[in-house]
Design a protein around this motif. Structure first.
Motif, PDB file in Angstrom:
ATOM      1  N   SER A   1       0.813  -1.219   0.000  1.00 44.36           N
ATOM      2  CA  SER A   1       0.000   0.000   0.000  1.00 44.36           C
ATOM      3  C   SER A   1       0.846   1.267   0.000  1.00 44.36           C
ATOM      4  O   SER A   1       0.332   2.364  -0.183  1.00 44.36           O
ATOM      5  CB  SER A   1      -0.928   0.004   1.222  1.00 44.36           C
ATOM      6  N   SER A   2       2.154   1.121   0.198  1.00 45.99           N
ATOM      7  CA  SER A   2       3.020   2.305   0.232  1.00 45.99           C
ATOM      8  C   SER A   2       3.364   2.727  -1.192  1.00 45.99           C
ATOM      9  O   SER A   2       3.037   2.054  -2.165  1.00 45.99           O
ATOM     10  CB  SER A   2       4.313   1.999   0.999  1.00 45.99           C
ATOM     11  N   ASN A   3       4.045   3.874  -1.299  1.00 45.56           N
ATOM     12  CA  ASN A   3       4.430   4.364  -2.629  1.00 45.56           C
ATOM     13  C   ASN A   3       5.801   3.835  -3.055  1.00 45.56           C
ATOM     14  O   ASN A   3       6.412   4.354  -3.982  1.00 45.56           O
ATOM     15  CB  ASN A   3       4.430   5.896  -2.656  1.00 45.56           C
ATOM     16  N   LYS A   4       6.281   2.801  -2.359  1.00 44.97           N
ATOM     17  CA  LYS A   4       7.583   2.232  -2.713  1.00 44.97           C
ATOM     18  C   LYS A   4       7.506   1.487  -4.043  1.00 44.97           C
ATOM     19  O   LYS A   4       6.485   0.894  -4.376  1.00 44.97           O
ATOM     20  CB  LYS A   4       8.048   1.277  -1.608  1.00 44.97           C
ATOM     21  N   HIS A   5       8.623   1.528  -4.773  1.00 44.89           N
ATOM     22  CA  HIS A   5       8.716   0.818  -6.034  1.00 44.89           C
ATOM     23  C   HIS A   5       9.304  -0.564  -5.757  1.00 44.89           C
ATOM     24  O   HIS A   5      10.342  -0.695  -5.119  1.00 44.89           O
ATOM     25  CB  HIS A   5       9.612   1.581  -7.009  1.00 44.89           C
ATOM     26  N   LEU A   6       8.625  -1.594  -6.247  1.00 45.22           N
ATOM     27  CA  LEU A   6       9.048  -2.964  -5.985  1.00 45.22           C
ATOM     28  C   LEU A   6       9.317  -3.704  -7.289  1.00 45.22           C
ATOM     29  O   LEU A   6       8.547  -3.607  -8.243  1.00 45.22           O
ATOM     30  CB  LEU A   6       7.967  -3.721  -5.202  1.00 45.22           C
ATOM     31  N   LEU A   7      10.413  -4.444  -7.314  1.00 47.19           N
ATOM     32  CA  LEU A   7      10.693  -5.350  -8.415  1.00 47.19           C
ATOM     33  C   LEU A   7      10.662  -6.757  -7.824  1.00 47.19           C
ATOM     34  O   LEU A   7      11.521  -7.120  -7.019  1.00 47.19           O
ATOM     35  CB  LEU A   7      12.064  -5.062  -9.042  1.00 47.19           C
ATOM     36  N   LEU A   8       9.638  -7.517  -8.195  1.00 44.98           N
ATOM     37  CA  LEU A   8       9.422  -8.836  -7.616  1.00 44.98           C
ATOM     38  C   LEU A   8       9.721  -9.925  -8.640  1.00 44.98           C
ATOM     39  O   LEU A   8       9.147  -9.936  -9.730  1.00 44.98           O
ATOM     40  CB  LEU A   8       7.972  -8.977  -7.141  1.00 44.98           C
ATOM     41  N   PHE A   9      10.637 -10.828  -8.286  1.00 44.00           N
ATOM     42  CA  PHE A   9      10.919 -11.987  -9.121  1.00 44.00           C
ATOM     43  C   PHE A   9      10.198 -13.181  -8.492  1.00 44.00           C
ATOM     44  O   PHE A   9      10.587 -13.652  -7.426  1.00 44.00           O
ATOM     45  CB  PHE A   9      12.418 -12.253  -9.192  1.00 44.00           C
ATOM     46  N   LEU A  10       9.171 -13.685  -9.141  1.00 44.69           N
ATOM     47  CA  LEU A  10       8.402 -14.805  -8.602  1.00 44.69           C
ATOM     48  C   LEU A  10       8.788 -16.104  -9.297  1.00 44.69           C
ATOM     49  O   LEU A  10       8.882 -16.151 -10.535  1.00 44.69           O
ATOM     50  CB  LEU A  10       6.900 -14.567  -8.765  1.00 44.69           C
ATOM     51  N   ASP A  11       9.029 -17.145  -8.491  1.00 39.67           N
ATOM     52  CA  ASP A  11       9.400 -18.445  -9.044  1.00 39.67           C
ATOM     53  C   ASP A  11       8.832 -19.541  -8.146  1.00 39.67           C
ATOM     54  O   ASP A  11       8.495 -19.294  -6.985  1.00 39.67           O
ATOM     55  CB  ASP A  11      10.919 -18.569  -9.154  1.00 39.67           C
ATOM     56  N   SER A  12       8.742 -20.764  -8.685  1.00 42.42           N
ATOM     57  CA  SER A  12       8.175 -21.866  -7.927  1.00 42.42           C
ATOM     58  C   SER A  12       9.055 -23.110  -8.028  1.00 42.42           C
ATOM     59  O   SER A  12       9.372 -23.564  -9.133  1.00 42.42           O
ATOM     60  CB  SER A  12       6.765 -22.183  -8.449  1.00 42.42           C
ATOM     61  N   ASN A  13       9.483 -23.612  -6.875  1.00 43.70           N
ATOM     62  CA  ASN A  13      10.282 -24.834  -6.747  1.00 43.70           C
ATOM     63  C   ASN A  13      11.659 -24.768  -7.403  1.00 43.70           C
ATOM     64  O   ASN A  13      12.350 -25.773  -7.515  1.00 43.70           O
ATOM     65  CB  ASN A  13       9.517 -26.043  -7.292  1.00 43.70           C
ATOM     66  N   THR A  14      12.057 -23.599  -7.859  1.00 44.28           N
ATOM     67  CA  THR A  14      13.408 -23.414  -8.380  1.00 44.28           C
ATOM     68  C   THR A  14      13.729 -21.924  -8.375  1.00 44.28           C
ATOM     69  O   THR A  14      12.861 -21.095  -8.119  1.00 44.28           O
ATOM     70  CB  THR A  14      13.553 -23.981  -9.803  1.00 44.28           C
ATOM     71  N   ILE A  15      14.979 -21.587  -8.665  1.00 38.45           N
ATOM     72  CA  ILE A  15      15.374 -20.181  -8.773  1.00 38.45           C
ATOM     73  C   ILE A  15      15.956 -19.995 -10.165  1.00 38.45           C
ATOM     74  O   ILE A  15      17.096 -20.367 -10.440  1.00 38.45           O
ATOM     75  CB  ILE A  15      16.413 -19.791  -7.703  1.00 38.45           C
TER      76      ILE A  15
END
Length: 206
Positions: A70-84
């Protein structure tokens, strides 16, 4: 003969009088198994989660990390499942963001059923901010169905996304200075004629 006819008429009238209530009840549909059923209505409930903040476990340090959507922060999210996937590129883009003084917080969000394996991979690759999302809260919130996925999020809303984690491609989704929260010297105006390295101070009249 007349007497027989009269008796027959009386019998018919008696039968009609006795059966009339049953006929009337069937027509009204009251108490009858064939009565029309009330129309059933179902209310659809949205399954999309409405998150404002989520607390996840850092797979390297074990500490709890709060992500405030909810904040005004900028986020870069790398989403992965069962591995990187492409962990090298994740670290490269993180370093590039720091070097360019962008106010963007980078997180690797991992989910699945192999927590121990992912924890080992995060430590081997020296990933910073590799967070464990056991219930896929963020993936469900952003309707992510394909992995890996990079999301650029501002104030809880997706501004851009990509499934190609090559550094050059990820750069594109945060290349806009207005979106990247780039920290500028001087007046800090995005379109300042003095340029990115404006040093005329906070009272700039450009």
């Amino acid at each position: 003969m007349m007497k027989m006819i009269r008796n027959l008429v009386i019998v018919l009238i008696t039968i009609l009088v006795m059966t009339y209530p049953i006929i009337a009840e069937n027509k009204s549909g009251c108490g009858c198994s064939c009565a029309p059923k009330a129309k059933e209505t179902t209310k659809q409930v949205s399954t999309k989660q409405n998150l404002s903040k989520v607390t996840l476990e850092d797979l390297v340090s074990g500490e709890k990390v709060d992500i405030d959507l909810s904040s005004n922060k900028h986020l870069l999210l790398f989403l992965d499942s069962n591995t990187i996937s492409n962990s090298k590129h994740v670290e490269e883009i993180s370093n590039w963001i720091k070097q360019n003084k962008m106010k963007v917080n980078v997180y690797t969000i991992l989910s699945g059923d192999q927590k121990e394996k992912l924890s080992s991979l995060a430590k081997e690759n020296k990933l910073t901010s590799a967070l464990w999302d056991s219930n896929k809260n963020l993936a469900n919130h952003f309707n992510v169905t394909k992995y890996p996925m990079a999301l650029y999020v501002v104030e809880g809303k997706i501004q851009n996304s990509t499934t190609n984690l090559e550094m050059s491609n990820v750069k594109k989704i945060i290349s806009d200075k207005k979106m990247s929260g780039k920290e500028k010297e001087g007046c800090g105006k995005v379109n300042c004629p003095c340029g990115a390295n404006c040093n005329c101070g906070p009272n700039c009249k450009c």
